[in-house]
Each structure stands twice: as C-alpha cells, then as structure tokens.
Design a protein around this motif. Structure first.
Motif, PDB file in Angstrom:
ATOM      1  N   MET A  27       0.833  -1.196   0.000  1.00  0.00           N
ATOM      2  CA  MET A  27       0.000   0.000   0.000  1.00  0.00           C
ATOM      3  C   MET A  27       0.872   1.252   0.000  1.00  0.00           C
ATOM      4  SD  MET A  27      -3.259   0.273  -0.049  1.00  0.00           S
ATOM      5  CE  MET A  27      -4.486  -0.663   0.799  1.00  0.00           C
ATOM      6  N   ALA A  28       1.934   1.221   0.812  1.00  0.00           N
ATOM      7  CA  ALA A  28       2.836   2.372   0.891  1.00  0.00           C
ATOM      8  C   ALA A  28       3.527   2.612  -0.453  1.00  0.00           C
ATOM      9  CB  ALA A  28       3.871   2.155   1.995  1.00  0.00           C
ATOM     10  N   LEU A  29       3.816   1.514  -1.174  1.00  0.00           N
ATOM     11  CA  LEU A  29       4.461   1.649  -2.490  1.00  0.00           C
ATOM     12  C   LEU A  29       3.528   2.322  -3.503  1.00  0.00           C
ATOM     13  CD1 LEU A  29       6.320  -1.776  -2.775  1.00  0.00           C
ATOM     14  CD2 LEU A  29       7.351   0.482  -2.476  1.00  0.00           C
ATOM     15  N   LEU A  30       2.230   2.269  -3.226  1.00  0.00           N
ATOM     16  CA  LEU A  30       1.278   2.956  -4.103  1.00  0.00           C
ATOM     17  C   LEU A  30       0.972   4.361  -3.579  1.00  0.00           C
ATOM     18  CD1 LEU A  30      -1.202   0.056  -4.956  1.00  0.00           C
ATOM     19  CD2 LEU A  30       0.649   0.959  -6.362  1.00  0.00           C
ATOM     20  N   ASN A  31       1.909   4.845  -2.760  1.00  0.00           N
ATOM     21  CA  ASN A  31       1.822   6.225  -2.248  1.00  0.00           C
ATOM     22  C   ASN A  31       0.625   6.500  -1.342  1.00  0.00           C
ATOM     23  OD1 ASN A  31       4.178   6.999  -3.624  1.00  0.00           O
ATOM     24  ND2 ASN A  31       2.969   7.165  -5.512  1.00  0.00           N
ATOM     25  N   LYS A  32       0.187   5.474  -0.645  1.00  0.00           N
ATOM     26  CA  LYS A  32      -0.855   5.698   0.353  1.00  0.00           C
ATOM     27  C   LYS A  32      -0.171   5.847   1.704  1.00  0.00           C
ATOM     28  CE  LYS A  32      -4.292   5.422  -2.353  1.00  0.00           C
ATOM     29  NZ  LYS A  32      -5.038   6.638  -2.638  1.00  0.00           N
ATOM     30  N   LYS A  33      -0.783   6.630   2.562  1.00  0.00           N
ATOM     31  CA  LYS A  33      -0.244   6.792   3.907  1.00  0.00           C
ATOM     32  C   LYS A  33      -0.821   5.679   4.787  1.00  0.00           C
ATOM     33  CE  LYS A  33       1.172  10.337   7.051  1.00  0.00           C
ATOM     34  NZ  LYS A  33       0.823  11.524   7.797  1.00  0.00           N
ATOM     35  N   VAL A  34       0.070   4.861   5.317  1.00  0.00           N
ATOM     36  CA  VAL A  34      -0.372   3.632   5.988  1.00  0.00           C
ATOM     37  C   VAL A  34       0.183   3.515   7.401  1.00  0.00           C
ATOM     38  CG1 VAL A  34      -0.433   1.112   5.834  1.00  0.00           C
ATOM     39  CG2 VAL A  34      -0.346   2.467   3.744  1.00  0.00           C
ATOM     40  N   ALA A  35      -0.684   3.085   8.334  1.00  0.00           N
ATOM     41  CA  ALA A  35      -0.228   2.742   9.678  1.00  0.00           C
ATOM     42  C   ALA A  35      -0.558   1.284   9.946  1.00  0.00           C
ATOM     43  CB  ALA A  35      -0.910   3.628  10.714  1.00  0.00           C
ATOM     44  N   LEU A  36       0.388   0.566  10.544  1.00  0.00           N
ATOM     45  CA  LEU A  36       0.149  -0.819  10.938  1.00  0.00           C
ATOM     46  C   LEU A  36       0.100  -0.872  12.457  1.00  0.00           C
ATOM     47  CD1 LEU A  36       2.806  -2.572   8.636  1.00  0.00           C
ATOM     48  CD2 LEU A  36       0.441  -1.966   8.093  1.00  0.00           C
ATOM     49  N   ILE A  37      -0.932  -1.507  12.994  1.00  0.00           N
ATOM     50  CA  ILE A  37      -1.013  -1.667  14.452  1.00  0.00           C
ATOM     51  C   ILE A  37      -0.828  -3.137  14.787  1.00  0.00           C
ATOM     52  CG2 ILE A  37      -2.426  -1.375  16.528  1.00  0.00           C
ATOM     53  CD1 ILE A  37      -4.069   0.682  15.085  1.00  0.00           C
ATOM     54  N   ASP A  38       0.139  -3.426  15.648  1.00  0.00           N
ATOM     55  CA  ASP A  38       0.296  -4.793  16.138  1.00  0.00           C
ATOM     56  C   ASP A  38      -0.570  -4.924  17.385  1.00  0.00           C
ATOM     57  OD1 ASP A  38       1.014  -7.265  17.001  1.00  0.00           O
ATOM     58  OD2 ASP A  38       3.183  -6.938  16.861  1.00  0.00           O
ATOM     59  N   ALA A  39      -1.692  -5.649  17.254  1.00  0.00           N
ATOM     60  CA  ALA A  39      -2.623  -5.757  18.384  1.00  0.00           C
ATOM     61  C   ALA A  39      -2.351  -7.012  19.214  1.00  0.00           C
ATOM     62  CB  ALA A  39      -4.064  -5.759  17.877  1.00  0.00           C
ATOM     63  N   ASP A  40      -1.289  -7.708  18.891  1.00  0.00           N
ATOM     64  CA  ASP A  40      -0.968  -8.949  19.604  1.00  0.00           C
ATOM     65  C   ASP A  40      -0.120  -8.627  20.828  1.00  0.00           C
ATOM     66  OD1 ASP A  40      -0.746 -11.564  20.273  1.00  0.00           O
ATOM     67  OD2 ASP A  40       0.034 -12.240  18.344  1.00  0.00           O
ATOM     68  N   ILE A  41      -0.776  -8.064  21.842  1.00  0.00           N
ATOM     69  CA  ILE A  41      -0.060  -7.629  23.042  1.00  0.00           C
ATOM     70  C   ILE A  41       0.486  -8.837  23.804  1.00  0.00           C
ATOM     71  CG2 ILE A  41      -0.286  -6.382  25.242  1.00  0.00           C
ATOM     72  CD1 ILE A  41      -2.619  -4.854  23.848  1.00  0.00           C
ATOM     73  N   GLY A  42       1.764  -8.773  24.145  1.00  0.00           N
ATOM     74  CA  GLY A  42       2.402  -9.886  24.846  1.00  0.00           C
ATOM     75  C   GLY A  42       3.162 -10.811  23.917  1.00  0.00           C
ATOM     76  N   LEU A  43       2.763 -10.823  22.646  1.00  0.00           N
ATOM     77  CA  LEU A  43       3.459 -11.667  21.662  1.00  0.00           C
ATOM     78  C   LEU A  43       3.716 -10.848  20.402  1.00  0.00           C
ATOM     79  CD1 LEU A  43       1.378 -14.976  21.973  1.00  0.00           C
ATOM     80  CD2 LEU A  43       3.768 -14.715  22.606  1.00  0.00           C
ATOM     81  N   ARG A  44       4.400  -9.733  20.575  1.00  0.00           N
ATOM     82  CA  ARG A  44       4.549  -8.855  19.408  1.00  0.00           C
ATOM     83  C   ARG A  44       5.519  -9.454  18.393  1.00  0.00           C
ATOM     84  NH1 ARG A  44       7.324  -3.933  22.232  1.00  0.00           N
ATOM     85  NH2 ARG A  44       9.487  -4.575  22.289  1.00  0.00           N
ATOM     86  N   ASN A  45       5.186  -9.319  17.145  1.00  0.00           N
ATOM     87  CA  ASN A  45       5.983  -9.913  16.077  1.00  0.00           C
ATOM     88  C   ASN A  45       6.026  -9.087  14.814  1.00  0.00           C
ATOM     89  OD1 ASN A  45       7.216 -12.271  16.922  1.00  0.00           O
ATOM     90  ND2 ASN A  45       5.275 -13.393  16.899  1.00  0.00           N
ATOM     91  N   LEU A  46       5.058  -8.216  14.651  1.00  0.00           N
ATOM     92  CA  LEU A  46       5.026  -7.434  13.423  1.00  0.00           C
ATOM     93  C   LEU A  46       6.309  -6.599  13.283  1.00  0.00           C
ATOM     94  CD1 LEU A  46       3.420  -6.661  10.935  1.00  0.00           C
ATOM     95  CD2 LEU A  46       2.163  -4.996  12.304  1.00  0.00           C
ATOM     96  N   ASP A  47       6.866  -6.179  14.431  1.00  0.00           N
ATOM     97  CA  ASP A  47       8.106  -5.399  14.389  1.00  0.00           C
ATOM     98  C   ASP A  47       9.261  -6.192  13.759  1.00  0.00           C
ATOM     99  OD1 ASP A  47       7.926  -7.089  16.601  1.00  0.00           O
ATOM    100  OD2 ASP A  47       9.376  -5.944  17.763  1.00  0.00           O
ATOM    101  N   VAL A  48       9.409  -7.467  14.118  1.00  0.00           N
ATOM    102  CA  VAL A  48      10.524  -8.240  13.544  1.00  0.00           C
ATOM    103  C   VAL A  48      10.275  -8.600  12.078  1.00  0.00           C
ATOM    104  CG1 VAL A  48      11.652  -9.188  15.574  1.00  0.00           C
ATOM    105  CG2 VAL A  48       9.675 -10.362  14.661  1.00  0.00           C
TER     106      VAL A  48
END
Lengths: 266, 88
Positions: A27-48
C-alpha cells in the motif's frame, strides 16, 4: 478519512502478521499513507517481520495509557514513504487495552492515514475483541487446511455478530502442485464451504521465509516472487481496483503438458 | 477419464482433499449450529413464558436451535401448541 482493516484468522500460524506487513508495504508503495497496528499484546511480532525491532521506544499500551502521544509511538519505516508501525507491548497482556480504547485509537489514526491495518492475535478472546473494535473492514486469512478453514468459519460468524459486514478471504500458502494432485483443498472448495468473497490467493513461497529472515517484506521486491505479486494485487483490490486473480496452474514445460495428457501431474 | 482417474476408480481410493472437504463440511454443520446450550435454554424459557400468555405450550415438545443459512444466523423455534387460550 481513512479506513481501518483488521487482518484476522482465528487459528495461529496462518500468516496474519506476514500478510499485514506485506499489505502495508504494498500500500505504501502505491503512495498511500499507511499505519500498521500490532494488536498482539504480549506476543509482538510485526516489528521483527518488518525489520523495525530496534527502533521501538513506545508501544500501543503506552499510547492508550497516556504515557506518550500516538505520534511518538509510531515508528516511521524509512525504506518507504508514509509507512508507520505502532508496535504491541511485549511485557503486558491483552487486558491492558479495552475495545473502547482501540476504537478511539483507530478513529484518531483514520484522521491522518489512508489505511490502518490491524494485525489481530490468534484466538477469539479479548485480543480479538480489541483488534476488531475499531475496524471498518476485515480480511480473514486462512490456509488450505481443515483446521484453518474451520477457524475461519468461526471468525466469520463472530465478525457478523459484531456487525462487521462483508469480510473478505485471503487464502495463504496454496501449493498448486498439491492441489493438482488432489492432495490440497482448492480455492473453489474453500469458497464454497465458507461462502464469502475472495480478496486474493498467496502461493506458498520460500521467499517469504527468506524475506522474513531479513526483515524485508516480499511485496517490496518488484521482481521475482509470485507471493510478492499476489500481495501487490491484493492491495489494489483493497483499493477497489478489479485485478484478475493469478493463475498458478500454468503448465510451463512440454513434459508437464505430456504428463497431464496421460493423467499424471501436469 | 484419464489414466489417473481410472487408477483411482479401480483402487477405490479418494483424493485426500475430498476427504478433507467432506470432514470440514460435517464439522461445520456442528460448529454453526452450536450456541452454548445454557444460552439456548435461557432463550427457550423466555420464549415459552411469552407465548404461554396466549397459548398453552407443550414444553417437552419444544425445540430451539441456532443455525446459519446464507450468511445469516437463524434462530429456529418449534413449539408444540396444546391449546389456544380463549381469553384473547
């Protein structure tokens, strides 16, 4: 005003986080402004998966508990224009956030971003309730396996009950050669059973593992991987474009065609 | 019929995906119909209480179940009516 899309599945390990990362990058590559929320509290993984694990200062729980402003917790991915990550807290649990707080956060982010993707934890308990609370749309990720499809069905029911209409299905890790052999549920089988609309199919691809090793989502790599292409197509479908589904069943070789003729493989 | 299909017909062996599909279909029939029995009991009692104002209901012959049909949940109640109260 942007849109909030939750990526959910019920079952764990079907590729929600990988999907969230790739849809965000695409989505970002198509020039859209994007936010990702990692809602997996306690087992965060989207960051890695995004390769942003070293840049975390504040997290989702810090935001909802008012220890920082939302803007301070959003990590900007420097490789792309306009892609941001709000990481989950790692040392807290799902009860640290309420659905009402999530709804407020999503409302706030929608003001500034074109798309907000929420990476939902596995399961159907509070983490799931939180993740869907602020969502306008849902994408359900499943794999062509009995357990994953069963859980997807359950999720469809729960989303409906929560008033989130018209979820779309993403079939992940399809292995065309197994489908051809009759050893894997096909796209049509799954759609017939679940009776929802398809948003896309992502083939099983080694490149996903390799790119996750490096923290660079495949959707970012323009050439080569079929999975990356599939994700980029899904992104365009989310934006409302009509994009034909990829054909995974082309016979590339003469041998393949011959085999098909006599009925083996092909 | 190609060779592969012929072979399958002869050995009587089903594709594993067909087995998967069949099993899924069965398990989903169950899943979709199941709301917790306690919850259904509460609904059942209440429905009977309301209907009983107007009709005499055979409680033993009352079935309340949930299922999904064409994307929406359906609550089906079958109540056997013994008599209609004349007071209304």
């Amino acid at each position: 005003m942007g849109e909030v899309i939750v990526i959910t599945s019920g079952k764990g390990g079907v590729g929600k986080t990988t999907t969230t990362a790739n849809l965000g990058v695409g989505m970002a590559l198509l020039n859209k402004k994007v936010a990702l929320i990692d809602a997996d509290i306690g087992l965060r993984n989207l960051d890695v998966v995004m390769g942003l694990e070293n840049r975390i200062v504040y997290d989702l729980v810090d935001v909802v508990e008012g220890r920082c402003r939302t803007r301070q917790a959003l990590i900007r991915d420097k490789r792309y224009e306009n892609l941001y990550l709000l990481p989950a807290a790692q040392t807290r649990d799902k009860s640290a956030v309420s659905p009402e707080q999530m709804r407020k956060l999503c409302e706030e982010l929608k003001e500034e971003f074109d798309y907000v993707f929420v990476d939902c934890p596995a399961g159907i308990e509070q983490g799931f309730r939180n993740a869907i609370a602020g969502a306008d749309r849902a994408i359900i990720v499943t794999t062509p396996e009995v357990s994953a499809v069963r859980d997807a069905d359950r999720i469809i029911g729960l989303l409906e009950a929560a008033g989130l209409r018209g979820p779309r299905l993403l079939i992940n890790r399809l292995r065309p050669e197994m489908v051809k052999r009759g050893d894997m549920l096909d796209i049509d089988d799954i759609l017939e059973i679940l009776a929802i609309d398809l948003i896309g199919v992502v083939p099983d691809d080694e490149k996903i593992i390799i790119s996750t090793n490096r923290g660079e989502p495949v959707a970012a790599q323009e050439n080569g991987s079929l999975a990356g292409q599939a994700y980029r197509n899904i992104v365009r479908r989310i934006m409302g474009e009509e994009v034909p589904f990829l054909n995974f069943y082309r016979n590339r070789s003469l041998l393949g065609r011959l085999k098909k003729l006599i009925g083996f493989g092909g | 019929m190609n060779l592969k299909a012929l072979l399958k017909a002869l050995t009587g062996k089903q594709d594993s995906k067909d087995v998967a599909k069949e099993r899924l279909r069965l398990v989903l029939v169950h899943d979709r119909a199941s709301v917790s029995p306690e919850f259904l009991d509460i609904i059942k009692e209440e429905i009977i209480r309301v209907i009983s104002k107007y009709m005499e209901i055979d409680e033993g012959n009352t079935v309340i179940q949930m299922h999904r049909s064409e994307g929406t949940a359906v609550l089906e109640a079958n109540l056997a009516v013994k008599a209609i109260r004349r007071t209304f």
